[in-house]
Design a protein around this motif. Structure first.
Motif, PDB file in Angstrom:
ATOM      1  N   HIS A 116      -2.601 -41.085  27.988  1.00  0.00           N
ATOM      2  CA  HIS A 116      -1.773 -39.902  27.854  1.00  0.00           C
ATOM      3  C   HIS A 116      -2.703 -38.756  27.441  1.00  0.00           C
ATOM      4  CE1 HIS A 116       2.001 -42.310  27.897  1.00  0.00           C
ATOM      5  NE2 HIS A 116       1.196 -43.225  27.377  1.00  0.00           N
ATOM      6  N   THR A 117      -2.163 -37.586  27.274  1.00  0.00           N
ATOM      7  CA  THR A 117      -2.981 -36.476  26.791  1.00  0.00           C
ATOM      8  C   THR A 117      -3.587 -36.874  25.450  1.00  0.00           C
ATOM      9  OG1 THR A 117      -1.536 -34.906  27.907  1.00  0.00           O
ATOM     10  CG2 THR A 117      -3.010 -34.038  26.204  1.00  0.00           C
ATOM     11  N   ARG A 118      -4.908 -36.850  25.344  1.00  0.00           N
ATOM     12  CA  ARG A 118      -5.607 -37.446  24.216  1.00  0.00           C
ATOM     13  C   ARG A 118      -5.339 -36.724  22.898  1.00  0.00           C
ATOM     14  NH1 ARG A 118     -10.820 -36.812  24.515  1.00  0.00           N
ATOM     15  NH2 ARG A 118     -11.374 -38.664  23.303  1.00  0.00           N
ATOM     16  N   ASN A 119      -5.012 -35.475  22.958  1.00  0.00           N
ATOM     17  CA  ASN A 119      -4.817 -34.701  21.731  1.00  0.00           C
ATOM     18  C   ASN A 119      -3.337 -34.412  21.496  1.00  0.00           C
ATOM     19  OD1 ASN A 119      -5.691 -33.359  19.405  1.00  0.00           O
ATOM     20  ND2 ASN A 119      -5.717 -31.370  20.430  1.00  0.00           N
ATOM     21  N   SER A 120      -2.482 -35.388  21.784  1.00  0.00           N
ATOM     22  CA  SER A 120      -1.038 -35.179  21.663  1.00  0.00           C
ATOM     23  C   SER A 120      -0.450 -36.073  20.587  1.00  0.00           C
ATOM     24  CB  SER A 120      -0.342 -35.460  23.001  1.00  0.00           C
ATOM     25  OG  SER A 120      -0.411 -36.845  23.302  1.00  0.00           O
ATOM     26  N   SER A 144      -8.188 -38.180  20.966  1.00  0.00           N
ATOM     27  CA  SER A 144      -9.256 -37.236  20.644  1.00  0.00           C
ATOM     28  C   SER A 144      -9.692 -37.418  19.199  1.00  0.00           C
ATOM     29  CB  SER A 144      -8.773 -35.796  20.863  1.00  0.00           C
ATOM     30  OG  SER A 144      -7.807 -35.444  19.873  1.00  0.00           O
ATOM     31  N   HIS A 146      -3.948 -38.327  34.592  1.00  0.00           N
ATOM     32  CA  HIS A 146      -2.857 -37.717  33.848  1.00  0.00           C
ATOM     33  C   HIS A 146      -1.825 -37.151  34.810  1.00  0.00           C
ATOM     34  CE1 HIS A 146      -4.978 -38.191  30.100  1.00  0.00           C
ATOM     35  NE2 HIS A 146      -6.004 -37.476  30.511  1.00  0.00           N
ATOM     36  N   ASP A 178      -1.032 -34.224  35.326  1.00  0.00           N
ATOM     37  CA  ASP A 178      -1.497 -33.018  36.013  1.00  0.00           C
ATOM     38  C   ASP A 178      -2.568 -33.301  37.056  1.00  0.00           C
ATOM     39  OD1 ASP A 178      -3.713 -33.579  34.499  1.00  0.00           O
ATOM     40  OD2 ASP A 178      -3.726 -31.691  33.398  1.00  0.00           O
ATOM     41  N   SER A 217      -5.568 -34.737  36.490  1.00  0.00           N
ATOM     42  CA  SER A 217      -6.916 -34.877  35.926  1.00  0.00           C
ATOM     43  C   SER A 217      -7.208 -36.338  35.625  1.00  0.00           C
ATOM     44  CB  SER A 217      -7.060 -34.030  34.656  1.00  0.00           C
ATOM     45  OG  SER A 217      -6.112 -34.423  33.693  1.00  0.00           O
ATOM     46  N   ALA A 222      -8.178 -39.623  33.733  1.00  0.00           N
ATOM     47  CA  ALA A 222      -7.893 -40.094  32.377  1.00  0.00           C
ATOM     48  C   ALA A 222      -8.861 -41.221  31.992  1.00  0.00           C
ATOM     49  CB  ALA A 222      -6.457 -40.591  32.287  1.00  0.00           C
TER      50      ALA A 222
END
Length: 383
Positions: A153-157, A190, A375, A377, A379, A381
């Motif tokens: 998933h988004t690493r900084n979420s 992150s 991801h 979007d 990008s 992962a």
């Protein structure tokens, strides 16, 4: 006695085996695998064996290691270190057989009588991971390890933190009274979000956090260590003692995890372990690969005072066709009692490879690749 020949076998699910033969007929086995890069490592092994081993005395292991490592202007990295690792394992196997003792006897003898194992558990949903953990505990394991998320998933979420919490909570509810829980971050969070993850997981008494930052961010471990309550472990994507010295000299980690298939073999992992001991750091050899590497890991475990826990992939459901023990003539060498293995007693690596089965399986088309994730979007992962 001298090395007269070699063969390489790509076998399911994603492994590479090396057979070294000497002039007196002794055979040594090694596992120079690099998952997803088998063809590249095959080429590297062939170059090293043909350039430095054929015609030479297999007993001079340190000389051969140094020639393979320093014999070219370029050093280190996963390809070269994995190639050297398999060669080194096979040479130790030969030497132990020549002298009639297990390899750990040549590394100083036994430092312990048993080594505990841990089991990787998985599943997409928390309930699936919990069920797999229950199976592992029923099988006798007292330590289980799960990845913090089933996908990237988004690493900084905050979502990443919540998913990890839900997975660990489910496993804790299922087996928390019977087993320790370790968490593999795999670079899926992150470094800025890591303290938040550690805080959320603190109530579960996590045994260790594996690879809490990507290996190319290891310089951040020293700063992050005081903010993370659980012991931090790293090393799967580090390949030489020179890589490990960067995290040992600043109290950045409590555990190092050299992979005996990628980090230069028995010779190099023994040196990494000795370095770690000087810094009061534990060693847990990585072994997400095949039975030859597991046999090599045990030689380190039983001769190394700061080895505390051994990874293994017998029965891990992630690997389709994971017939780990089928490659051995006598699979009982890896029979464990109450989650512990006792030292092998046979000479060399202590295993007899079923060569006919290896040859049969090597006829199959093996083209395993590391999954490429994206991801939402589009990008790329972390896997």
């Amino acid at each position: 006695m001298h090395v007269t020949g070699y063969e390489l076998f790509s076998v399911p699910p994603r492994w590479l085996f090396l057979k070294l033969t000497t002039s007196d007929g002794t055979v040594g086995w090694g596992e120079p695998a690099l998952e997803g890069r088998t063809r590249t490592v095959r080429a590297a092994v062939s170059e090293l064996v043909e350039d430095f081993l054929l015609g030479n005395d297999p007993m001079e292991i340190e000389r051969h290691w140094q020639r393979c490592y320093r014999g070219g202007h370029y050093r280190g990295g996963p390809i070269l270190s994995s190639a050297i690792a398999g060669i080194d394992q096979a040479l130790w196997d030969i030497k132990g057989q020549q002298l009639g003792v297990p390899v750990y006897q040549l590394l100083g003898g036994r430092a312990r009588d048993r080594i505990p194992l841990y089991q990787w558990v998985g599943g997409d949903q928390p309930g699936e991971v919990a069920a797999d953990a229950e199976r592992a505990v029923d099988d006798g394991y007292s330590v289980v390890k799960l990845t913090m998320t089933a996908r990237s998933h988004t690493r900084n979420s905050e979502e990443v933190v919540e998913i990890a919490r839900d997975r660990v909570a489910a496993v804790d509810d299922a087996v928390g009274d019977e087993a320790d829980i370790a968490v593999d971050c795999r670079g899926r969070i992150s470094k800025g979000r890591l303290p938040r993850l550690a805080s959320v997981l603190e109530p579960y008494g996590v045994r260790f956090l594996e690879e809490p930052v990507l290996p190319d961010q290891n310089e951040s471990l020293e700063r992050l260590s005081p903010t993370v309550g659980a012991p931090m472990a790293t090393g799967q994507r580090m390949y030489t003692r020179w890589d490990f010295k960067r995290v040992l000299g600043n109290d950045a980690v409590a555990i190092v995890q050299p992979d005996i298939t990628h980090a230069g073999g028995i010779s190099e992992v023994k040196k990494i372990a000795a370095m770690a001991e000087a810094y009061d750091v534990d060693v847990m050899p990585k072994c997400p690969v095949g039975p030859i590497s597991l046999a090599a890991c045990l030689q380190i475990d039983f001769s190394t005072p700061n080895a505390v826990l051994q990874e293994q992939s017998i029965g891990v459901h992630e690997l389709e066709g994971n017939e780990h023990l089928r490659y051995l003539e006598d699979p009982t060498v890896f029979e464990y009692d109450d989650g512990n293995l006792e030292p092998p007693t046979e000479p060399g690596l202590g295993i007899d490879v079923d060569e006919s089965y290896v040859r049969e399986q090597s006829e199959k088309e093996i083209r395993w690749q590391t999954p490429l994730w994206h991801h939402e979007d589009g990008s790329v992962a972390e896997w």
